[in-house]
Design a protein around this motif. Structure first.
Motif, PDB file in Angstrom:
ATOM      1  N   PRO A 106     -67.171-116.224  -9.213  1.00 16.65           N
ATOM      2  CA  PRO A 106     -66.163-115.181  -8.988  1.00 16.65           C
ATOM      3  C   PRO A 106     -64.865-115.505  -9.734  1.00 16.65           C
ATOM      4  O   PRO A 106     -64.440-116.663  -9.799  1.00 16.65           O
ATOM      5  CB  PRO A 106     -65.953-115.200  -7.473  1.00 16.65           C
ATOM      6  CG  PRO A 106     -67.192-115.844  -6.922  1.00 16.65           C
ATOM      7  CD  PRO A 106     -67.628-116.838  -7.950  1.00 16.65           C
ATOM      8  N   SER A 130     -61.951-113.926  -8.834  1.00 13.91           N
ATOM      9  CA  SER A 130     -60.991-113.946  -7.731  1.00 13.91           C
ATOM     10  C   SER A 130     -61.689-113.395  -6.496  1.00 13.91           C
ATOM     11  O   SER A 130     -62.343-112.349  -6.567  1.00 13.91           O
ATOM     12  CB  SER A 130     -59.751-113.111  -8.054  1.00 13.91           C
ATOM     13  OG  SER A 130     -60.083-111.759  -8.252  1.00 13.91           O
ATOM     14  N   GLY A 131     -61.556-114.103  -5.394  1.00 14.05           N
ATOM     15  CA  GLY A 131     -62.241-113.665  -4.174  1.00 14.05           C
ATOM     16  C   GLY A 131     -63.736-113.661  -4.386  1.00 14.05           C
ATOM     17  O   GLY A 131     -64.334-114.679  -4.719  1.00 14.05           O
ATOM     18  N   ASP A 132     -64.350-112.490  -4.193  1.00 13.62           N
ATOM     19  CA  ASP A 132     -65.797-112.360  -4.424  1.00 13.62           C
ATOM     20  C   ASP A 132     -66.082-111.413  -5.580  1.00 13.62           C
ATOM     21  O   ASP A 132     -67.178-110.846  -5.677  1.00 13.62           O
ATOM     22  CB  ASP A 132     -66.496-111.876  -3.149  1.00 13.62           C
ATOM     23  CG  ASP A 132     -65.938-110.549  -2.657  1.00 13.62           C
ATOM     24  OD1 ASP A 132     -64.932-110.071  -3.225  1.00 13.62           O
ATOM     25  OD2 ASP A 132     -66.501-109.968  -1.706  1.00 13.62           O
ATOM     26  N   GLU A 133     -65.111-111.227  -6.487  1.00 14.42           N
ATOM     27  CA  GLU A 133     -65.281-110.354  -7.646  1.00 14.42           C
ATOM     28  C   GLU A 133     -65.829-111.140  -8.832  1.00 14.42           C
ATOM     29  O   GLU A 133     -65.161-112.021  -9.381  1.00 14.42           O
ATOM     30  CB  GLU A 133     -63.939-109.708  -8.023  1.00 14.42           C
ATOM     31  CG  GLU A 133     -63.391-108.752  -6.979  1.00 14.42           C
ATOM     32  CD  GLU A 133     -64.264-107.516  -6.832  1.00 14.42           C
ATOM     33  OE1 GLU A 133     -64.878-107.117  -7.838  1.00 14.42           O
ATOM     34  OE2 GLU A 133     -64.327-106.971  -5.718  1.00 14.42           O
TER      35      GLU A 133
END
Length: 242
Positions: free
Chosen positions: A112, A114-117
């Protein structure tokens, strides 16, 4: 009208209050009132006729006679609702990580941003002439969004997906264009930076006889007078096609 005013030789209504004179006076009053009413009505008709004539001789309306044509009412037809079903969405990251055709380097770097992106773009469309939509997956880098791999997955009848196209090289990106797969790759010289390639190749693939075949290739050369700096690029690999 003398019957009302009492002028001249006639007897006045207000000057005779009895007998036959009064009767004659009353009759004269009624007769005079009727004559007056008829005269006023005649004047009104004449006035209306005069006004009608002053409007151009077409009667009380200058617009012409009312049309006898029926009023046409147009009812807009309702737009037919689309019967096409939306393509089922897939977990592209799970497909890539479970696919042995995806290189270990791409799977290792697939994290990822950022975060789960994840740095993954997914497109759905008909490429392999199947009953369901195919899936085109593009993997990019987090820092500069440079493509590192393009993959095409074809749905099977059991709901799983089969990898039918793979290309892994710098700055590659695949799209669906009118039922064909279009893959664009940047071309780098030895001194080219990642931001300033020397050109690009646009290759169109068409599905036939159970595989993708190249049907068109366009080479674009860029101005090399712009850009500076060096960039580390991975070695390109040849596309694998079933």
């Amino acid at each position: 009208m003398r019957g009302l005013t009492g002028s001249g030789d006639e007897e006045t209504v207000t000057g005779d209050t009895g007998g036959e004179t009064a009767g004659r006076g009353n009759r004269r009053l009624l007769t005079g009132w009727a004559a007056s009413s008829a005269a006023m009505a005649g004047l009104a008709v004449f006035g209306l006729f005069a006004v009608s004539c002053s409007t151009g001789g077409t009667g009380t309306r200058d617009e012409g006679p009312a049309g006898a044509e029926p009023v046409v009412r147009i009812t807009p037809s309702a737009t037919a609702a689309s019967t096409a079903k939306p393509a089922p969405r897939v977990d592209a990251v799970a497909l890539l990580k479970a696919d042995p055709k995806v290189s270990g380097r791409v799977r290792m770097d697939l994290k990822p941003c950022s975060g789960d992106e994840y740095p993954v773009d997914t497109s759905y469309g008909k490429l392999t002439r199947g009953s369901s939509s195919d899936v085109v997956v593009n993997v990019m880098t987090c820092g500069d969004s440079v493509g590192v791999g393009t993959y095409v997955y074809r749905p099977r009848t059991d709901g799983t997906y089969e990898n039918v196209f793979t290309v892994e090289q710098p700055a590659v990106y695949g799209t669906i264009d009118r039922g064909d797969l279009v893959v664009t790759t940047q071309v780098y010289g030895k001194k080219d930076s990642v931001a300033y390639p020397s050109g690009e190749e646009v290759i169109t693939y068409h599905w036939a006889s159970g595989r993708f075949g190249e049907v068109d290739r366009v080479q674009n050369d860029f101005n090399r007078a712009v850009g500076a700096g060096d960039g580390d690029l991975p070695e390109p690999t040849e596309p694998s096609r079933n």
